[in-house]
Write a protein that holds these residues in place. Structure first.
Motif, PDB file in Angstrom:
ATOM      1  N   SER A   1      -5.380  -0.340   2.839  1.00 18.03           N
ATOM      2  CA  SER A   1      -6.146   0.589   2.012  1.00 18.03           C
ATOM      3  C   SER A   1      -5.225   1.336   1.062  1.00 18.03           C
ATOM      4  N   ILE A   2      -5.758   1.759  -0.054  1.00 17.35           N
ATOM      5  CA  ILE A   2      -5.043   2.519  -1.071  1.00 17.35           C
ATOM      6  C   ILE A   2      -5.936   3.660  -1.531  1.00 17.35           C
ATOM      7  N   GLN A   3      -5.351   4.829  -1.737  1.00 19.46           N
ATOM      8  CA  GLN A   3      -6.108   5.982  -2.222  1.00 19.46           C
ATOM      9  C   GLN A   3      -5.374   6.605  -3.405  1.00 19.46           C
ATOM     10  N   LEU A   4      -6.096   6.833  -4.496  1.00 22.65           N
ATOM     11  CA  LEU A   4      -5.558   7.469  -5.685  1.00 22.65           C
ATOM     12  C   LEU A   4      -6.359   8.733  -5.962  1.00 22.65           C
ATOM     13  N   GLU A   5      -5.672   9.869  -6.064  1.00 22.56           N
ATOM     14  CA  GLU A   5      -6.365  11.131  -6.299  1.00 22.56           C
ATOM     15  C   GLU A   5      -5.500  12.057  -7.147  1.00 22.56           C
TER      16      GLU A   5
ATOM     17  N   LEU B   1     -13.186  -1.298  -4.548  1.00 24.41           N
ATOM     18  CA  LEU B   1     -13.447   0.134  -4.495  1.00 24.41           C
ATOM     19  C   LEU B   1     -14.352   0.385  -3.308  1.00 24.41           C
ATOM     20  N   ASP B   2     -13.788   0.971  -2.276  1.00 25.55           N
ATOM     21  CA  ASP B   2     -14.509   1.167  -1.030  1.00 25.55           C
ATOM     22  C   ASP B   2     -15.471   2.339  -1.115  1.00 25.55           C
ATOM     23  N   LYS B   3     -14.991   3.476  -1.669  1.00 20.30           N
ATOM     24  CA  LYS B   3     -15.865   4.641  -1.825  1.00 20.30           C
ATOM     25  C   LYS B   3     -15.249   5.620  -2.805  1.00 20.30           C
TER      26      LYS B   3
ATOM     27  N   GLY C   1     -10.944  11.515  -4.450  1.00 16.63           N
ATOM     28  CA  GLY C   1     -10.180  10.402  -4.968  1.00 16.63           C
ATOM     29  C   GLY C   1     -10.862   9.058  -4.828  1.00 16.63           C
ATOM     30  N   LEU C   2     -10.181   8.050  -5.343  1.00 18.48           N
ATOM     31  CA  LEU C   2     -10.672   6.670  -5.290  1.00 18.48           C
ATOM     32  C   LEU C   2     -10.076   5.982  -4.065  1.00 18.48           C
ATOM     33  N   HIS C   3     -10.944   5.405  -3.240  1.00 18.06           N
ATOM     34  CA  HIS C   3     -10.514   4.721  -2.020  1.00 18.06           C
ATOM     35  C   HIS C   3     -10.726   3.217  -2.204  1.00 18.06           C
ATOM     36  N   PHE C   4      -9.624   2.472  -2.139  1.00 18.87           N
ATOM     37  CA  PHE C   4      -9.684   1.021  -2.264  1.00 18.87           C
ATOM     38  C   PHE C   4      -9.324   0.381  -0.927  1.00 18.87           C
TER      39      PHE C   4
ATOM     40  N   GLY D   1      -8.448  -3.689   0.890  1.00 17.87           N
ATOM     41  CA  GLY D   1      -8.161  -5.089   0.623  1.00 17.87           C
ATOM     42  C   GLY D   1      -8.812  -5.988   1.644  1.00 17.87           C
ATOM     43  N   GLU D   2      -8.848  -7.234   1.323  1.00 14.51           N
ATOM     44  CA  GLU D   2      -9.509  -8.187   2.207  1.00 14.51           C
ATOM     45  C   GLU D   2      -8.760  -8.374   3.511  1.00 14.51           C
TER      46      GLU D   2
END
Length: 437
Positions: free
Chosen positions: A43-47, A25-27, A33-36, A38-39
């Motif tokens: 990036s993935i965003q769910l809103e 969880l990046d921010k 929304g939720l900003h994810f 990866g290593e």
């Protein structure tokens, strides 16, 4: 059941990233929304957001008429988006879970639809991107490029409901080019199926060709301000975008290119023969220190071929009758079922530092002699005057409450929502609450 399937699809779409490496969880900011991440750099965003809604309508002059009331979940939306490691490839999936279609009393922009956005985007260069799939189209008026969560008033204008396609499936090319003096040009070209969104059955007619050119003389807006109506960031310098758009739909099977297969015609051999639809628009958006102004003009025309000899009824049967005022008139009968004419919308507002916004709008529709815009139940109303007040609970559109009051000029021959004649104009009061995560 559909909602469960969509939620499951969201989870499945995210599984490859979750299973192949760790995500973090990046921010999280309320309303954004939720900003994810990866290593490996993807990036993935769910809103998402919900908008419960109340509307009442009174027909003036009909004092014994029923007051129309409506309570519903206006929107309940969830979106998933992401970028590849090098950020050249991105995707977006957006759905509305608010329910099944309802009678189009006020021409809502996408009431009852389910799948909204579903596309892949690839950045060819730093200035040019290609998108394939279903999304909003640049050939609609400017208001349609703005998220429903960021609207200045409770509902979009009647120009939008009268002429817009909303979303289409096809190929989209977008560019952003800086020119001398700090100005920008943003061209868009579109090639779509011309049948609107969620076309899972037979493709009707030919393709739709279109484009838009936006000019920003004072540079880019701050923080996606070009795609949000209120000046939430309070631009420190004036920002302006002026645009023109054009589209040509080669064979359209609906009133405005929104609902495929809803209006069909045939030739002597029983093959589909459809009218062509052309739309032109010009619009602008201005923002400065909390003040914002949006102006739009749209005009549409149609070309009806000589090969149309039959029409398809709602029950699937056919008829060769095209009576207009008691006379067989194929061309004007066909035009009378399409959204033909012109309209303009001008709205402005000011957002105070306490996040209270005061806004006003005037919308005018002018129907062609033969046009569905003359329909007494849904249209036949040339002028709309709206005043609204909004309270934003934060600057990220995480939560807000809005109310608006609209006075409508109803032309002679107008009806109420039951189809009964009305003797005066209309008042519409609306209240909506928006909450996102």
């Amino acid at each position: 059941m559909k909602s469960i399937k969509i939620i499951a699809f969201f989870i499945l779409l995210s599984l490859p990233a979750i299973c192949t490496s760790q995500i973090y969880l990046d921010k999280y900011n309320f309303g954004e929304g939720l900003h994810f991440s990866g290593e490996n750099g993807y990036s993935i965003q769910l809103e998402g957001y919900a908008q419960p809604y109340v509307e009442t309508k009174r027909y003036l002059g009909n004092y014994d008429s029923e007051i129309y009331k409506r309570f519903r979940m206006r929107r309940l939306r969830l979106s998933l988006s992401g970028n590849s490691e090098n950020e050249k490839l991105s995707y977006r999936l957006k759905v509305d879970l608010s329910g099944t279609p309802e009678i189009d009393i006020e021409g809502e922009d996408d009431a009852g639809t389910f799948l909204l956005d579903a596309y892949l985007e690839y950045d060819l260069t730093d200035d040019i991107s290609l998108t394939f799939g279903q999304r909003s189209t640049a050939t609609d008026n400017r208001e349609l490029r703005m998220s429903s969560q960021t609207l200045q008033l409770v509902e979009r204008s009647r120009v939008t409901s009268a002429f817009s396609t909303i979303r289409e499936f096809g190929l989209f090319a977008d560019g952003t080019f800086r020119i001398p003096g700090g100005s920008y040009l943003k061209p868009t070209l579109t090639l779509t199926n011309g049948d609107g969104l969620n076309v899972f059955q037979k493709d009707r007619g030919g393709l739709k060709y279109g484009g838009r050119l936006d000019f920003l003389p004072f540079g880019l807006f701050t923080y996606f301000g070009q795609f949000r109506q209120v000046d939430m960031v309070r631009e420190l310098t004036p920002k302006l975008v002026v645009g023109v758009n054009y589209s040509y739909n080669d064979g359209m099977s609906s009133r405005r290119g929104r609902e495929s297969g809803s209006v069909l015609y045939l030739n002597d051999d029983g093959d589909e023969a459809l009218p062509d639809y052309t739309k032109f628009g010009i619009d602008f958006l201005f923002k400065y220190k909390g003040f914002s102004m949006l102006g739009e003009f749209v005009k549409s025309t149609a070309t009806v071929g000589n090969d149309i000899t039959q029409r398809v009824r709602n029950d699937g049967s056919t008829s060769t009758s095209f009576l207009v005022n008691g006379i067989q008139d194929v061309e004007n009968y066909v035009k009378g079922r399409m959204m033909l004419g012109e309209g303009y919308n001008i709205q402005a507002g000011y957002l105070f530092k306490n996040l209270i916004s005061v806004d006003a709008r005037y919308t005018h529709l002018e129907a062609d002699t033969y046009s569905f815009l003359n329909n007494g139940t849904f249209y036949n109303r040339p002028n709309y005057y709206t005043f609204g007040i909004s309270k934003y609970l934060d600057r990220n559109y995480g939560a807000k409450i809005q109310t608006s009051f609209t006075y409508v000029d109803a032309a002679p021959g107008s009806n109420d929502f039951n189809g009964d004649p009305i003797n005066g104009n209309e008042w519409i009061a609306r209240l909506i609450f928006s909450i996102g995560f």
